[in-house]
Enzyme design. Structure first.
Site, PDB file in Angstrom:
ATOM      1  N   LYS A 124      16.732  15.245  19.917  1.00 47.74           N
ATOM      2  CA  LYS A 124      17.554  14.098  19.518  1.00 47.74           C
ATOM      3  C   LYS A 124      18.851  14.626  18.932  1.00 47.74           C
ATOM      4  O   LYS A 124      18.839  15.355  17.939  1.00 47.74           O
ATOM      5  CB  LYS A 124      16.794  13.259  18.481  1.00 47.74           C
ATOM      6  CG  LYS A 124      17.596  12.104  17.899  1.00 47.74           C
ATOM      7  CD  LYS A 124      16.709  11.179  17.052  1.00 47.74           C
ATOM      8  CE  LYS A 124      17.509  10.063  16.403  1.00 47.74           C
ATOM      9  NZ  LYS A 124      16.677   9.117  15.645  1.00 47.74           N
ATOM     10  N   ASP A 235      14.136   0.115   9.735  1.00 49.23           N
ATOM     11  CA  ASP A 235      14.564  -0.206  11.102  1.00 49.23           C
ATOM     12  C   ASP A 235      13.300  -0.311  11.953  1.00 49.23           C
ATOM     13  O   ASP A 235      13.228   0.185  13.068  1.00 49.23           O
ATOM     14  CB  ASP A 235      15.510   0.879  11.632  1.00 49.23           C
ATOM     15  CG  ASP A 235      16.419   0.369  12.752  1.00 49.23           C
ATOM     16  OD1 ASP A 235      16.445  -0.857  12.997  1.00 49.23           O
ATOM     17  OD2 ASP A 235      17.099   1.201  13.377  1.00 49.23           O
TER      18      ASP A 235
HETATM   19  P1  ADP Z   1      18.362   5.953  17.429  1.00 47.52           P
HETATM   20  O1  ADP Z   1      18.363   6.373  15.991  1.00 47.52           O
HETATM   21  O2  ADP Z   1      19.644   6.289  18.066  1.00 47.52           O
HETATM   22  O3  ADP Z   1      17.914   4.543  17.625  1.00 47.52           O
HETATM   23  P2  ADP Z   1      15.726   6.821  18.278  1.00 47.52           P
HETATM   24  O4  ADP Z   1      15.087   7.904  17.492  1.00 47.52           O
HETATM   25  O5  ADP Z   1      15.241   5.438  18.020  1.00 47.52           O
HETATM   26  O6  ADP Z   1      17.309   6.909  18.144  1.00 47.52           O
HETATM   27  O7  ADP Z   1      15.543   7.157  19.818  1.00 47.52           O
HETATM   28  C1  ADP Z   1      16.135   6.370  20.848  1.00 47.52           C
HETATM   29  C2  ADP Z   1      15.139   6.141  21.986  1.00 47.52           C
HETATM   30  O8  ADP Z   1      14.718   7.374  22.553  1.00 47.52           O
HETATM   31  C3  ADP Z   1      13.858   5.465  21.525  1.00 47.52           C
HETATM   32  O9  ADP Z   1      13.951   4.066  21.561  1.00 47.52           O
HETATM   33  C4  ADP Z   1      12.830   5.988  22.490  1.00 47.52           C
HETATM   34  O10 ADP Z   1      12.830   5.236  23.671  1.00 47.52           O
HETATM   35  C5  ADP Z   1      13.315   7.385  22.825  1.00 47.52           C
HETATM   36  N1  ADP Z   1      12.647   8.394  21.965  1.00 47.52           N
HETATM   37  C6  ADP Z   1      13.081   8.862  20.774  1.00 47.52           C
HETATM   38  N2  ADP Z   1      12.261   9.809  20.262  1.00 47.52           N
HETATM   39  C7  ADP Z   1      11.262   9.943  21.165  1.00 47.52           C
HETATM   40  C8  ADP Z   1      10.086  10.777  21.225  1.00 47.52           C
HETATM   41  N3  ADP Z   1       9.789  11.657  20.256  1.00 47.52           N
HETATM   42  N4  ADP Z   1       9.294  10.662  22.305  1.00 47.52           N
HETATM   43  C9  ADP Z   1       9.585   9.784  23.291  1.00 47.52           C
HETATM   44  N5  ADP Z   1      10.663   8.984  23.291  1.00 47.52           N
HETATM   45  C10 ADP Z   1      11.508   9.047  22.253  1.00 47.52           C
HETATM   46 MG    MG Z   2      16.068   3.726  17.287  1.00 42.74          MG
END
Ligand code: ADP
Ligand code: MG
Length: 432
Positions: A124, A235
């Site tokens: 991420k 959130d």
């Molecule tokens: P943001 O803070 O930008 O909202 P997120 O952590 O919610 O970021 O991640 C965005 C998207 O990426 C999530 O809605 C999910 O679909 C996917 N995602 C994030 N982390 C994971 C993970 N560890 N495994 C699978 N999908 C993930």
């Molecule tokens: Mg998110």
């Protein structure tokens, strides 16, 4: 922005040394003057060599030359910090290769990566400052409104990544169902890949879990258990809850979901704790009512308080009624926002403002008195039967879904390398 790694292998160790020099200089200089880059590029023997590296880095847009009133200097770009983070991840054998982008969040880009054992993980990249994909203009207004125009977003993205890593580590250690984090460097966090999909894609007809009753009560219990340990997610909605593809049927206690996206979490001692707690609960309630057509029934014959919804005494948790005893102090261990109100930490206002933005500001209209009538009378009211597509202002996902189409176009464009993606001066991509 696009993660563009094509030139990575052409960079020499000297180039990286100069790039790190610019990074170090950025800690206390908005623009890093060339003379300082000479000093900070420890491995470089001559100014000529450093100049060559500077010009190569600038050509690749890893740093950018900027003039201000007093002097010329260089700034690290998001692409530059991406390269630095990737280099560290590669050098530490955390990742071996980078796959496709598969998620674009509100404030991050999500990539599949794999390590040298061939295991797939998630990287991420935090990209604060990109508050939404809607028009850049709107973005700018938003920034101006919050007086965050001159903010060092890159620095704040690092803070957010570090915080998220700490939240996930401690929660994972304490048995909460969150992804296991592996490593953090700068704005990049590497964690376990969840085999599942965001709850926003869940519909009644495609639900394969044990039962919606169980999912609902488990989701509510999660919020309460988290709060009793000291934290509120802030959130907690269908975008940040991943529904598992596979559940072990032999293990009745296994939860069918994993909760992600933690940097904005707060302490239950935060002055707005009750508000944020209620908002998290409301997001789940609304999603279940609107999208899953699931309405927890209220039946006074049930007295069981170990869960919420159908078959339990209460349809949903209320902060001051259900979070009365603390079982842990994870907030204190993490120094989460709002912890220790009397002795504010040294956290800068910028960090706090950025985190407030991530949480979404507390609505003015809310007063905690509104919810004080937590006896059963309020349940079974229209709130629970209202199935209309109201445009509720505080339902974060409503506004998010407006930009869904645009987000998807961006993901599409990113994965197919479409040319029309432009970048603003921060290195965020813009759809035109
Ligand atoms: P943001 O803070 O930008 O909202 P997120 O952590 O919610 O970021 O991640 C965005 C998207 O990426 C999530 O809605 C999910 O679909 C996917 N995602 C994030 N982390 C994971 C993970 N560890 N495994 C699978 N999908 C993930
Ligand atoms: Mg998110």
């Amino acid at each position: 922005m696009k993660l563009e790694t094509a030139h990575m292998r052409y960079l020499t160790p000297e180039d990286f040394n100069v790039l790190e020099g610019v990074e170090r200089g950025s800690i206390n200089h908005e623009l890093v003057p060339t003379s300082l880059i000479y000093r900070l590029s420890t491995m470089m023997k001559s100014q000529g060599g450093t100049n060559r590296a500077i010009s190569d880095l600038a050509k690749l847009n890893l740093i950018t030359k900027i003039r201000n009133a007093k002097y010329d200097g260089y700034k690290l770009t998001y692409k530059g910090i991406d390269y630095l983070a990737l280099r560290t991840l590669l050098a530490n054998d955390i990742i071996y290769s980078i796959g496709a982008i598969f998620g674009v969040g509100k404030e991050s880009d999500i990539y599949k990566v794999s390590n040298d054992q061939g295991e797939t993980r998630v990287m991420k990249l935090h990209r604060l400052g990109r508050t939404s994909f809607q028009t850049v203009k709107k973005n700018r207004d938003y920034l101006k409104k919050n007086d965050m125009m001159g903010t060092n977003w890159m620095y704040l993205s690092k803070i957010a990544a570090g915080k998220e890593y700490e939240f996930l580590s401690i929660l994972h250690e304490h048995g909460f169902n969150v992804p296991k984090p592996y490593f953090v460097t700068r704005h990049a966090l590497v964690m376990e890949l969840i085999d599942g999909f965001p709850m926003r894609n869940l519909r009644r007809h495609n639900f394969k879990g044990r039962s919606l009753d169980k999912l609902y009560t488990d989701l509510m219990n999660f919020i309460v258990k988290l709060a009793k340990s000291g934290l509120i997610h802030c959130d907690y909605n269908e975008f940040n809850i991943m529904i598992k593809n596979n559940i072990n049927d032999d293990d009745v206690d296994e939860l069918g979901f994993i909760v992600i996206d933690f940097p904005q979490a707060i302490s239950i001692d935060h002055k707005d704790a009750e508000y944020y707690f209620k908002r998290d609960v409301d997001c789940i309630k609304r999603f279940f009512i609107k999208k899953l057509k699931y309405q927890p029934r209220r039946d006074t014959v049930w007295l069981d308080e170990s869960g919420f919804g159908d078959g339990y005494k209460y349809p949903y948790p209320i902060f001051h009624r259900d979070v009365t005893e603390r079982v842990d102090n994870l907030d204190e261990q993490l120094q989460a926002s709002g912890f220790n109100k009397k002795h504010p930490s040294e956290q800068s206002n910028d960090i706090e403002s950025a985190l407030i933005n991530m949480r979404g500001e507390k609505a003015e209209i809310y007063t905690s008195d509104e919810e004080n009538s937590d006896d059963d009378d309020e349940y079974g009211s229209d709130e629970y039967t209202d199935d209309s597509e109201d445009s509720s202002d505080d339902y974060a996902s409503d506004s998010e879904s407006e930009s869904d189409g645009e987000n998807e176009r961006i993901i599409e464009a990113l994965s197919s390398g479409v040319k029309e993606l432009k970048m603003d001066s921060m290195g965020n991509y813009i759809l035109e």
